[in-house]
Structure formats: C-alpha cells, structure tokens
Motif scaffolding. Structure first.
Motif, PDB file in Angstrom:
ATOM      1  N   HIS A 147     109.086  33.377 -35.714  1.00 17.80           N
ATOM      2  CA  HIS A 147     108.486  32.113 -36.174  1.00 17.80           C
ATOM      3  C   HIS A 147     108.070  31.240 -34.998  1.00 17.80           C
ATOM      4  CE1 HIS A 147     111.249  33.303 -39.532  1.00 17.80           C
ATOM      5  NE2 HIS A 147     110.127  33.115 -40.199  1.00 17.80           N
ATOM      6  N   SER A 186     115.239  19.959 -46.680  1.00 24.19           N
ATOM      7  CA  SER A 186     115.957  21.036 -47.344  1.00 24.19           C
ATOM      8  C   SER A 186     115.514  22.367 -46.755  1.00 24.19           C
ATOM      9  CB  SER A 186     115.711  21.025 -48.845  1.00 24.19           C
ATOM     10  OG  SER A 186     116.571  21.964 -49.453  1.00 24.19           O
ATOM     11  N   MET A 187     116.169  23.410 -47.219  1.00 26.05           N
ATOM     12  CA  MET A 187     115.788  24.754 -46.809  1.00 26.05           C
ATOM     13  C   MET A 187     114.960  25.347 -47.935  1.00 26.05           C
ATOM     14  SD  MET A 187     116.310  26.887 -44.269  1.00 26.05           S
ATOM     15  CE  MET A 187     117.881  26.626 -43.442  1.00 26.05           C
ATOM     16  N   ALA A 188     113.776  25.826 -47.617  1.00 24.87           N
ATOM     17  CA  ALA A 188     112.942  26.473 -48.632  1.00 24.87           C
ATOM     18  C   ALA A 188     112.814  27.955 -48.289  1.00 24.87           C
ATOM     19  CB  ALA A 188     111.567  25.824 -48.667  1.00 24.87           C
ATOM     20  N   GLY A 189     112.330  28.716 -49.255  1.00 24.39           N
ATOM     21  CA  GLY A 189     112.158  30.150 -49.040  1.00 24.39           C
ATOM     22  C   GLY A 189     113.500  30.845 -48.944  1.00 24.39           C
ATOM     23  N   ARG A 190     113.463  32.125 -48.622  1.00 22.30           N
ATOM     24  CA  ARG A 190     114.727  32.836 -48.436  1.00 22.30           C
ATOM     25  C   ARG A 190     114.550  33.958 -47.437  1.00 22.30           C
ATOM     26  NH1 ARG A 190     115.500  36.458 -53.864  1.00 22.30           N
ATOM     27  NH2 ARG A 190     113.299  36.826 -54.234  1.00 22.30           N
ATOM     28  N   ASP A 193     112.027  34.268 -44.462  1.00 25.51           N
ATOM     29  CA  ASP A 193     111.121  33.146 -44.665  1.00 25.51           C
ATOM     30  C   ASP A 193     111.852  31.805 -44.808  1.00 25.51           C
ATOM     31  OD1 ASP A 193     108.476  32.146 -45.006  1.00 25.51           O
ATOM     32  OD2 ASP A 193     108.999  31.806 -47.113  1.00 25.51           O
ATOM     33  N   GLN A 200     108.076  18.353 -50.115  1.00 23.89           N
ATOM     34  CA  GLN A 200     107.516  19.631 -50.540  1.00 23.89           C
ATOM     35  C   GLN A 200     106.483  20.102 -49.523  1.00 23.89           C
ATOM     36  OE1 GLN A 200     106.793  17.768 -54.227  1.00 23.89           O
ATOM     37  NE2 GLN A 200     108.276  18.989 -55.317  1.00 23.89           N
ATOM     38  N   GLU A 201     106.996  20.592 -48.398  1.00 26.76           N
ATOM     39  CA  GLU A 201     106.149  21.102 -47.311  1.00 26.76           C
ATOM     40  C   GLU A 201     105.209  20.028 -46.768  1.00 26.76           C
ATOM     41  OE1 GLU A 201     106.500  24.100 -46.088  1.00 26.76           O
ATOM     42  OE2 GLU A 201     107.350  25.363 -47.661  1.00 26.76           O
TER      43      GLU A 201
ATOM     44  N   ASN B   2      99.931  35.256 -43.146  1.00 24.47           N
ATOM     45  CA  ASN B   2     101.177  35.697 -42.545  1.00 24.47           C
ATOM     46  C   ASN B   2     102.366  35.249 -43.401  1.00 24.47           C
ATOM     47  OD1 ASN B   2     102.046  33.127 -41.869  1.00 24.47           O
ATOM     48  ND2 ASN B   2     101.038  33.180 -39.881  1.00 24.47           N
ATOM     49  N   GLU B   3     103.504  35.724 -42.976  1.00 23.47           N
ATOM     50  CA  GLU B   3     104.705  35.559 -43.799  1.00 23.47           C
ATOM     51  C   GLU B   3     105.028  34.082 -44.056  1.00 23.47           C
ATOM     52  OE1 GLU B   3     107.258  37.769 -45.991  1.00 23.47           O
ATOM     53  OE2 GLU B   3     105.742  38.530 -44.620  1.00 23.47           O
ATOM     54  N   THR B   4     104.846  33.263 -43.038  1.00 24.58           N
ATOM     55  CA  THR B   4     105.223  31.858 -43.211  1.00 24.58           C
ATOM     56  C   THR B   4     104.267  31.132 -44.137  1.00 24.58           C
ATOM     57  OG1 THR B   4     104.244  31.585 -41.060  1.00 24.58           O
ATOM     58  CG2 THR B   4     106.619  31.237 -41.218  1.00 24.58           C
ATOM     59  N   ASN B   7     104.722  31.209 -48.527  1.00 24.46           N
ATOM     60  CA  ASN B   7     105.393  30.274 -49.408  1.00 24.46           C
ATOM     61  C   ASN B   7     104.887  28.850 -49.274  1.00 24.46           C
ATOM     62  OD1 ASN B   7     106.916  31.845 -50.939  1.00 24.46           O
ATOM     63  ND2 ASN B   7     108.873  31.338 -50.011  1.00 24.46           N
ATOM     64  N   ASN B   8     104.007  28.659 -48.317  1.00 27.10           N
ATOM     65  CA  ASN B   8     103.530  27.288 -48.142  1.00 27.10           C
ATOM     66  C   ASN B   8     102.882  26.809 -49.413  1.00 27.10           C
ATOM     67  OD1 ASN B   8     104.540  27.051 -45.686  1.00 27.10           O
ATOM     68  ND2 ASN B   8     102.590  26.842 -44.604  1.00 27.10           N
ATOM     69  N   ILE B   9     103.237  25.617 -49.723  1.00 29.85           N
ATOM     70  CA  ILE B   9     102.853  25.064 -50.994  1.00 29.85           C
ATOM     71  C   ILE B   9     101.379  24.687 -50.963  1.00 29.85           C
ATOM     72  CG2 ILE B   9     103.342  22.716 -50.338  1.00 29.85           C
ATOM     73  CD1 ILE B   9     104.825  22.491 -52.926  1.00 29.85           C
ATOM     74  N   TYR B  82     112.122  21.870 -55.317  1.00 31.30           N
ATOM     75  CA  TYR B  82     111.332  22.671 -54.400  1.00 31.30           C
ATOM     76  C   TYR B  82     112.147  23.767 -53.732  1.00 31.30           C
ATOM     77  CZ  TYR B  82     108.257  24.208 -50.833  1.00 31.30           C
ATOM     78  OH  TYR B  82     107.502  25.015 -50.041  1.00 31.30           O
ATOM     79  N   GLU B  83     113.388  23.421 -53.358  1.00 28.39           N
ATOM     80  CA  GLU B  83     114.187  24.425 -52.649  1.00 28.39           C
ATOM     81  C   GLU B  83     114.476  25.623 -53.555  1.00 28.39           C
ATOM     82  OE1 GLU B  83     117.390  21.981 -51.309  1.00 28.39           O
ATOM     83  OE2 GLU B  83     118.483  22.061 -53.195  1.00 28.39           O
ATOM     84  N   SER B  86     111.008  27.587 -54.266  1.00 26.98           N
ATOM     85  CA  SER B  86     110.523  28.379 -53.135  1.00 26.98           C
ATOM     86  C   SER B  86     111.438  29.567 -52.852  1.00 26.98           C
ATOM     87  CB  SER B  86     110.393  27.498 -51.886  1.00 26.98           C
ATOM     88  OG  SER B  86     111.671  27.072 -51.469  1.00 26.98           O
ATOM     89  N   PHE B  87     112.635  29.533 -53.413  1.00 27.39           N
ATOM     90  CA  PHE B  87     113.596  30.611 -53.165  1.00 27.39           C
ATOM     91  C   PHE B  87     113.263  31.847 -54.008  1.00 27.39           C
ATOM     92  CE2 PHE B  87     117.579  32.879 -53.877  1.00 27.39           C
ATOM     93  CZ  PHE B  87     118.101  32.962 -52.595  1.00 27.39           C
ATOM     94  N   TYR B  88     112.848  31.623 -55.229  1.00 17.55           N
ATOM     95  CA  TYR B  88     112.648  32.745 -56.153  1.00 17.55           C
ATOM     96  C   TYR B  88     111.202  33.220 -56.143  1.00 17.55           C
ATOM     97  CZ  TYR B  88     117.287  31.785 -57.917  1.00 17.55           C
ATOM     98  OH  TYR B  88     118.623  31.621 -58.011  1.00 17.55           O
ATOM     99  N   SER B  89     111.044  34.535 -56.018  1.00 16.52           N
ATOM    100  CA  SER B  89     109.680  35.054 -55.894  1.00 16.52           C
ATOM    101  C   SER B  89     108.918  34.978 -57.215  1.00 16.52           C
ATOM    102  CB  SER B  89     109.722  36.498 -55.383  1.00 16.52           C
ATOM    103  OG  SER B  89     110.480  37.284 -56.281  1.00 16.52           O
TER     104      SER B  89
END
Lengths: 918, 195
Positions: A147, A186-190, A193, A200-201, B2-4, B7-9, B82-83, B86-89
C-alpha cells in the motif's frame, strides 16, 4: 506449589512469576502492566497499546510465554489484554517470543516504507524502536503487493495523514472513539484491503473531525500527524505549561526550537487531560508571535496612537492617575483584572487598585460569567467553587448537565461527559439547544430560555412526590428544608409545564433518575448563570445536591464548568469589589484591619463597583479612569453601544493587551502585555486545581509580562513591590489567602494541588466532606420570574436569541481568529429552525438582520434542528458581526451577571447592509 | 482497478434520489420488525439485514446517502455502517451492472475449469473481472468458495446458484439476463419477509 503467602487471616497476597521469580499481583492487572511494573516500562515491546486507551490486542508484539508450572509447557499470549493469573509463570523474553516478535515486525515491514531518514517521526517512531529492539536486519519475505502508493491527505488546516505508513494498529480509531467520542475514524475493508477511513472514505477536512489531534498523538508512526509535525524531535526543549483557553486547565507540552514554538502535545501523565486536549490547546498557538501583536506602548494623542517608551507610558499613567485621585478621589478609578492572567498577576492587580489607588473598584470577567455561581454556592454551601473533581466521572452513577455546552466550550471535559453518556448510565441534559451532548443523553429537557428556575422547581416537586429525598442527610447537614418543601409542594405543575415548555413526565423521569442514583454529579455553565435568575438557579442546583445527599463524597457534587482558564483564580485572588484576596469581606472591620496591616496601606471599607456599575458610573461622570487587563469588554460585554459610550467618557483608559481589540481601540494608553507562553505563574482550574504555568518563550521584544507591568506602576506610584516572580508573589499570597496556605511554587509538581491546601502542602479533592464552611447547607426557595427583557419587549420582539460558543473560537476570538482556526470556523452564524426560516423566506446561508431594542446586526443563517421554533442562537466570536450590539444589560439580580442568554429580537432577511460599525 | 480502489466508495448518488432518500413504507416496517428481534438499545444488531434490504431497494448498491439513512434508522454512527458494509463482499459500494455475476475461483472450481469460465465471460462481455459493461448491464466478479464444490464449476447471480457450468450454459445465462430488465439481488425469495 503454594502461590499465596498468608500474612494474617484473610489477608492474602497473590503471586505470579516473572522468569521464575515471584512478584505480587494487583487486582485486575494485565500481564503487560504486571511485567512493566516490576521490570520497567520497556520490558515488553508494544505497538497497538497506548497509555490512554483500553487494551486491544491486535498487533501481538507484546506476546509473552505463559506456563502453569515452572518451566512447564508454555502458551503464547498477548500480554496487553490478558489478565495475569495467580500462580502463572511468565517468560517475557523467551527465545520463542523473541522469534515471534521479530517475525511480526518483519511482516509489518513488508508493507511499510523504509524512508525513516526523511520521515517526520525519525527517532521518535514506535515501529522503528520496536524493529530495532527485536533486531530486524532483513525482511525475509519477497516484495509483494503493498500500500505504499496511498495518497497523503493534506486537506485540513491542521490534521494530516499518510496511510502508506499505517500499520493497522487501530490506535487512531480507538482514540477517536474512546477519548474524543467523535467516531470519525474506523477500519474499512478486510484482510489485505483493511484500511483506516475518515468518515465514508472522505478527508479530514470533509469529515466530522473536530481536530482534537488525539489520533495523531496516538499513532505510533506518522500515518496520522499534524501540520506542525508535533511528533518530530527537532525541538531543543519541551516545556510543560497550562492551556489558557478554558477552565479545564489542560497540561500542554510545548516543543520549542530557537525561541520559536514548533508544536504542542498533551502529556499522558496529566491528571486533568491524560494525553488529550482540543484543537485550541493543541493547534491554536500561532497567535503568540502574530505580526499584529502590539510591541510597544501606545499613547493616544489627538485621537491617534503614538508609540512611546515604557517610561514615558508609565509616567503618563502615573501622572494622570495621581491627578484624578487628587481631583476626584480614589473611587473615580476602577480596574478590571483578567481571568486569562495568572493568580499572581490577579493578586497584584487587586493589590494595586486597593493598596495603591485606594478603592475597591476592582472586578474581573467572572462578573459576566460565573459570578452567580460564586454567589449562589456561597449562600448555600459557604464556598463558591466546584465541590468535586472531574476525575469523579469515573465513579459517578448519573450526570446532570445544565446550561453547559461542554463539547464546544470545555472540550476535554465535554469528551469525558460524552463518554459517560455513551456508557449508557443515566445522563440528563437541560438546555434550550440540542447541543452535541443532548444526542447522547438519556434525557434532554429542552426548555425555553430563561426558565431554569421553573424547571428545577419541577424536579424538586417530583423528587419530593416520589419520596426520594435523602432524609438523613437533610436532617444532619441542612437547614430550611421544611419551609422549602412546603413552597415546592404548592407549585402547580401544569403552570410550570407551560412556562418551561417541557413535558412534565420527562422532567419527572429525569428528576427520579438524578435522585435515585447512588451518586449523581451536576455540571453547569453559563446557561445557568447568564440569566436574571442566575444566582437563584445556582442555589437550586446546590439544593438539588442537598436534597439528594449528593455532597461530600467522590462522584457527587456541584461542578460549575468555569469559562476562562483562571476565572476561579481571579476571584480567589480578590478581583471582586466586595471581597479581597481569599474571599474576606472588605466591609468587615476585622478583615479590614488584617488587609491594611498586610498591605501596609490605608484601604477603603465600602464595596466597589461591579463591571456593569463601572459603565453606569462613567456615564454618570462618577468614574474618570479605568484600567483593563486582557479583556475585550467592548466586544464581549452586553449592549455594546452603552459600553462604548461609557469607555469614551473616561479621561484615562489604560488597556493591557496583546492585540488591537475593539476595547484597545478606545484606550488612552495601551501597554503591550505578554501571552501565557511568555510568562510563569499559576492558574487555578474549574476544579480548584492550582497548576504551574511555565514560561515557554521570552516575551516578544517590546512587550512585558503583565504582572511586571503592574509591579512597575506600583513602584512608580510610590509603593515598593518586588519584581514579578511567581515564587515571591505566591509566597505573599499564601500568607493572606488561607486556602493557599501550603502552596509553594517549587512544590506544585506536574499536576498541581487542589485548594484548600493545608500547611503541610496537602490539597483537597472533595469539598464539604464533613461540614459546610457556613455550618449547614441552606435550602433557599425561589419562585420563577419571567425575564424583564421579555416582559418589556417580548410583544414587539417575539423571538428569543441566546448566545453560545463554538469549539474553534474563544470568546472575542482575539487569539483564535489569529490562528488557522478561522479556516475551520469562518464567521458567527445564526442558528434558526426550518419553520422560522420558512416564515421569513430565509434560506440556509442567507444574511439575516437580527434586531433587538438595543440595535441590530447582520449574521448568516444556518438552518438546524438544534433550536426550537421561536428560539435563535448565535456566537459573538467575530467583531465583524458584533453580536453584543443587540444583547441586553439586564442582569442577575444578585451578582449582576448580564443576561446574555435571553434577548428579545425580531428577524428579517437582509442583504448585509445593516452592519453597524462601532 | 487496483486492490485499494476496489472498495473505495463512490461519491455518486443513486438514480433513485439523493438527499431526502428514504426506505419505502413497506421496507421500513420490515426494518422495524427486524429491530424488534433484538433487545432494546441493541438495534445495531439489525445492521446486516437492513443493509441487504437497502441494497435491494436502492439499485443494488450502497451509496453514502443510503448508508447515512441506514445509520439514521438504526440510530448509530454512519461510520459504524460503513465499516460493516466495506467488510462484506456482498455489499457493493459502487454502482454496478444490473446483473452481478460472481464466479467462484477457489480450488474445486478452479480444478474444474473456473478460469476458462471466467475468461469466456470476460471475452463475451468484453470486460475484465471486477469491471462493469458500458451499458451497465453486467458486472463480473470473482469470489472465494461459495460452498458448492460438488457441483463445480459454479457461479452465483443474485440469490441463484448456477452449477456444473459449461460454456453453453453460461451463454444462455448471459442471453437471459441480457434481455431482462431485472436487478439481481440476494433477496429474491424475500428472505426477511419470511420472518
């Protein structure tokens, strides 16, 4: 094996072993704190652990081996969040854990830039330190996805982030949640990622961030920091001092290089703020060397300020003061001391006015904020100061916050109140505005401004009705209860409900919650005091504590949130027209003699003018000279037109200031004072804590420490006073102010002492544990009375505007407006509900002309659900608006604190052309 | 992509409305009944089903206003929504195609030719995995094991599994969806309405 030593019956010591040697365990201790306590702070490396956050256990760097028997089979456990088990054998540095830690750090380093030499936190980075400690020499993993290309966020005036340096330790998220309670991060993604997000970003600038900087301070790397690079080690020295922005009294650690302030952080070992502070304390310091600082004395001749030398200015002032004293008498001179200055300076100022000038015309800005608190609490308890300490929030069961918007005005205490409310314990907010805390409170009693007395009487009624009075406490420690009770029970609740506009059932629930909590604390602010019935409301709050027995223990009491950093101290030091240093009445002949002997001067026995009386006296030609230190009365006192007229009518008006404020513009002589960074002394915070203020930088060239200015003029006028040094002035104070008896400059330590401080130097956390100064606590019944402002003008001016504060600015804003805080909060705004706005065709952002019987101002509308229909609210931080053009000088009947909170007005849409210049 | 970025909103608002966006009365009732399953004050527990309902109702993805609305309804902080989202696909934070094709790429399917299936779809739709066709019809995603190894290779569209795939099966599936106006959703069978 026996793991307890039996000393006496029932007294057992629990033991655990570190490297096979037994040590005693404290209850509830984690393995980490246990090992650190015996083996030193650096015994176990950590990354996600932080001093002011709950244990979390995400990084696993603190892992240790634990066995159930000596050299038995081990299990690796994260020490930071594992309670230490009696009889366990802990191996904090076994080969196994050393390898494990090294591997963890290696994995972290696969996704961390290795640009340490050019990084802000070079040599002050926890990751760097841990990597060095575990001995990483090489990363064995191949370079893979990472990253490192994450973009920096430089959008905010103060906060910055560079998440390429983030190690996902969650410290920032926890700081945002557990310390400030803002829930921005907060922590987003998993998995791979997983990443920290703001809102919200979004960016710091666009998120709900309040820039307290807790996350930046918590971050172990420089993934989150600030524009001042406060985590770098470029400074030559760090000086610990006390913030000057509010009565919380946060400890600050100021980094200085070459006489320039680089940055500020909050020390973790400060009892008051434990590593936390707000954006004012942490970031709003650049005013101190702002180009607009006044750097030389100025004397106004023919309406124009001319530069003068200090001697010239002193001679001019001394000559004029002597002339006025001779021609008219001492009582034609008055002084207003500054609650922003030190105790020592306040003491000297009142001594100068009393002993050198010879009048009791000395007051301070406590008059316009908490004078009713001092008066009301003196009447009921005998002592006009907070009974308890903020730390008691940890043990209380219920809080009641009345007329105090702490998250804006006292941010660090506000965050603690918010955390309390978030814990789910009963919390009551009494406020006409839906303040931030109201969103978290169990009960929000949104009363009509000016009806505190009626609402609190309702609470008494329901407490008595439910039989929840503490009868034992009332019998043992109070007087006047029977008459009080009768009066309360006579009240008509329907009528009270109509007056306050609050549902009686809601009031009842709140009253019962407060009365039935084993320990309940109340907090109040200017929403209580700045009313015509301010003192009465304070007495009621005190009586609510009495009727429920909430006095004299930890976790209870009446706790005014004091406004200025040293407003408690200004009153303690005697900057009041009726009481001298230590609160002794000046009119009492015994005290008078003590004071005369102590000051070696003739002193008057009659009370002096309170601030509003000074203005009246000037307009009546009964006051010819005034001396004001560091207070912008023209912008902040109510009814600006009248204040300005009064000041213009003076023959001599001396102002000690940092900047050309609205008040300074009206001065005859301006003396350039020094900011708190440039002086030493003590401040007393809202919980009576006397803390040491240490000079961080030399006074700006041409300026002088305010205390020295007073000393100079005292000497000039023939009174021998040694040069200003906190040590010697404090020594003098401790001889006359009884509750300062044991206060010594060298012994204040890092956390100060809470008065009364006895001869042996021991402070006091909780007041009135055994009895009250005045013997018994007094019940004093008061009827609700409608504000005179509304009786006189309510028909013609149907709206009520109440004044409030915003987080980013401090009062007149002379300091905060000269920092980047103006980029965050740019102007005063008028809070108005959608219904009222629609009625007047006002859109969000429109300029609105607010007119009261005193004048009119233009201010930008912000449509919000914070206020109810008919109620408006605004700040007075900006001279461009001069909101006090419309406020009234109706004041508290007892203490003369002005009623800033209830102003009758009308509104209409404007184009901004009615802006009045003073 | 890319990977990052993945998930970007998206800052875009859904076509069904911005700002004053709200659940329909029917959905709102459903959300309330879900909240009632949990103890008072624990309404956050209803977050996952509420997000599924929100995604089904607002064009198959969760925009910021949609998530803010969910936060408001559940009386929690927007970031708490949001957390989780963004965690669940299964939650989409960007608008995608009406038909979301999720092809399993884990071991069993991979051994049985999942890669070929993916390439075939990529070629047919002229997009790469993770992308959406310009006409907004299809989004192709690869996912981890969907627990249907016995019928590998397989893919999922909305709630429906399509198993023992062949190229022909895939072609007819694509044709069906091409001519359909439906939105694929995980809630085809009214999961929450069964209660």
């Amino acid at each position: 094996m026996n793991n307890t030593i039996t000393l006496k019956p029932k007294q057992e010591i629990k033991l655990a072993y570190i490297d096979n040697i037994p040590y005693e365990i404290k209850d509830g201790e984690t393995i980490l704190s246990f090992v650190k306590r015996y083996k030193g702070k650096k015994a176990v490396p950590t990354l996600c652990d932080a001093p002011n956050l709950d244990p979390f256990g995400s990084c696993r760097v603190c892992s240790v081996d634990v066995a159930l028997a000596k050299d038995g089979p081990v299990k690796t456990q994260a020490s930071c969040h594992t309670p230490v088990m009696p009889g366990s054998f802990i191996y904090p540095d076994s080969d196994r854990v050393q390898k494990l830690r090294k591997n963890i750090v290696e994995l972290v380093l696969t996704d961390h830039p290795l640009d340490c030499l050019t990084c802000e936190v070079n040599n002050n980075c926890e990751l760097q330190e841990v990597a060095a400690r575990v001995g990483v020499r090489d990363v064995r993993y191949p370079a893979g996805k990472n990253h490192l290309d994450r973009k920096k966020d430089l959008s905010h005036p103060y906060m910055t982030s560079d998440f390429s340096k983030c190690i996902n330790c969650f410290r920032c998220v926890r700081a945002c949640d557990e310390v400030q309670g803002q829930f921005v991060l907060s922590m987003a993604g998993r998995g791979f990622d997983s990443h920290i997000v703001k809102g919200q970003e979004t960016t710091f600038n666009l998120s709900d961030c309040v820039s307290c900087g807790a996350c930046a301070q918590a971050c172990p790397t420089s993934a989150i920091s600030d524009v001042f690079e406060s985590k770098s080690i470029v400074a030559d020295k760090k000086v610990r001092t006390i913030c000057t922005y509010c009565g919380v009294g946060c400890n600050l650690e100021v980094a200085v290089k070459g006489g320039i302030i680089k940055s500020i952080q909050a020390p973790y070992d400060a009892e008051v703020n434990t590593g936390h502070t707000c954006l004012k304390g942490r970031f709003a310091f650049s005013f101190y060397n702002h180009p607009e600082r006044i750097k030389t004395p100025l004397i106004k001749r023919n309406g124009v300020f001319e530069e003068a030398s200090w001697d010239e200015a002193y001679d001019f002032i001394a000559k004029e003061l002597t002339r006025i004293k001779t021609d008219h008498g001492s009582d034609f001179i008055a002084g207003i001391s500054s609650a922003r200055c030190t105790n020592e300076e306040n003491y000297l100022m009142q001594k100068f006015i009393r002993a050198v000038i010879g009048t009791n015309n000395i007051d301070s800005c406590a008059r316009v904020c908490h004078s009713p608190t001092a008066h009301g609490m003196q009447e009921t308890f005998g002592t006009g100061a907070a009974t308890n300490s903020i730390v008691d929030l940890k043990v209380t069961d219920c809080i009641m916050v009345i007329g105090a918007n702490a998250t804006d005005a006292h941010p660090v205490t506000g965050a603690k109140l918010k955390q309390f409310a978030l814990s789910g314990k009963p919390s009551i907010v009494i406020d006409p505005r839906k303040i931030e805390l109201a969103n978290y409170a169990t009960y929000h009693l949104q009363l009509r401004p000016g009806t505190n007395v009626a609402l609190l009487n309702m609470m008494f009624y329901f407490i008595i009705e439910a039989g929840l009075e503490d009868k034992n406490f009332i019998a043992a420690r109070t007087e006047g209860y029977e008459a009080f009770r009768k009066n309360i029970l006579k009240l008509d609740m329907n009528e009270m409900e109509r007056i306050t506009g609050v549902d009686r059932e809601l009031v009842k629930k709140a009253a019962i919650a407060y009365a039935s909590a084993p320990k309940a604390m109340s907090f109040h602010g200017l929403g209580v005091t700045e009313h015509s019935q301010g003192s009465f409301t304070v007495m009621q709050i005190a009586d609510l504590a009495l009727i429920t027995g909430n006095i004299g223990r930890h976790g209870v009491g009446v706790n005014p949130l004091r406004g200025q950093n040293n407003v408690q101290g200004a009153a303690d030091m005697g900057c009041q027209p009726h009481q001298g240093a230590g609160y002794y009445s000046v009119s009492d002949s015994l005290n008078h003699e003590v004071y005369e002997n102590f000051y070696q001067a003739k002193l008057p026995m009659h009370k002096g003018y309170k601030i509003p009386e000074m203005f009246n006296a000037s307009l009546d030609n009964k006051l010819k000279a005034m001396w004001v230190i560091g207070e912008d009365i023209a912008q902040t006192d109510p009814n600006t037109h009248k204040v300005v007229a009064a000041l213009n009518n003076l023959e001599l008006f001396v102002v000690q200031e940092l900047f050309m404020t609205e008040t300074a513009k009206l001065a005859t002589v301006i003396l350039p004072g020094a900011s708190f960074f440039e002086k030493s002394g003590t401040f007393t915070n809202g919980e009576r804590r006397i803390q040491a203020v240490h000079q961080v930088v030399e006074p700006l060239k041409g300026t002088k420490v305010d205390g020295q200015i007073i000393v100079d003029i005292m000497n000039k006028m023939g009174y021998a006073q040694p040069d200003y040094h906190p040590d010697n002035v404090l020594k003098e104070i401790s001889q006359i102010v009884q509750f300062f008896e044991g206060v010594k400059w060298d012994e204040l330590g890092i956390n100060g002492k809470q008065w009364p401080v006895n001869k042996g130097g021991k402070g006091t956390q909780v007041l009135h544990t055994k009895g009250f100064m005045s013997g018994k606590g007094k019940f004093i019944y008061k009827d609700f009375a409608e504000s005179q402002e509304l009786i006189d003008h309510g028909k013609e001016y149907p709206y009520i505007i109440t004044t409030n504060r915003e987080l980013e600015h401090y009062n007149c804003g002379a300091m905060t407006r000269r920092t980047k805080n103006v980029l965050i909060n740019t102007e005063d705004v008028l809070l108005i509900c959608a219904e009222d706005a629609a009625k007047h065709l006002i859109n969000d952002g429109d300029m609105v002309c607010v007119e009261s019987p005193r004048g009119k101002v233009d201010v930008r509308a912000k449509i919000t659900d914070e206020v109810k229909p008919g109620i408006l609210s605004s700040t007075f931080h900006f001279p461009e608006v001069m909101l006090n053009n419309i406020t009234s000088d109706v004041h508290d009947s007892e203490a003369m604190c002005p009623e800033y909170k209830v102003v009758a007005c009308t509104i209409r849409k404007s184009k901004g052309k009615y802006k009045e210049k003073v | 992509m890319n990977e990052t970025d993945k998930n970007n909103i998206s800052k875009a608002t859904p076509p069904s409305g911005a700002g004053g966006l709200k659940f329909s009365n029917e959905t709102m009732e459903l959300v309330k009944s879900i909240i009632k399953r949990y103890p008072e004050g624990k309404q956050k527990s209803a977050l996952l089903p509420t997000l599924h309902l929100a995604q089904a109702e607002f064009d198959g993805w969760l925009s910021v206003p949609v998530m803010d609305h969910v936060a408001e309804v559940l009386q929690i902080k927007p970031i708490e929504v949001y957390e989780v989202a963004s965690f669940y696909s299964m939650f989409n934070l960007k608008p995608g195609g009406k038909c979301l094709i999720e092809v399993c790429r884990t071991s069993s399917c991979w051994l049985r030719g999942a890669e070929d299936i993916i390439h075939h779809i990529e070629k047919k739709l002229n997009i790469k995995a993770g992308e959406t066709t310009p006409d907004g019809k299809f989004t192709l995603k690869t996912v981890e094991c969907l627990g249907s190894c016995g019928t590998a290779p397989m893919l999922q569209i909305g709630e429906q599994y399509h198993e023992n795939l062949t190229m022909d099966k895939v072609d007819s599936l694509l044709d069906t969806w091409k001519n359909s106006d439906k939105h694929s959703t995980y809630l085809d069978t009214n999961t929450f309405r069964k209660n």
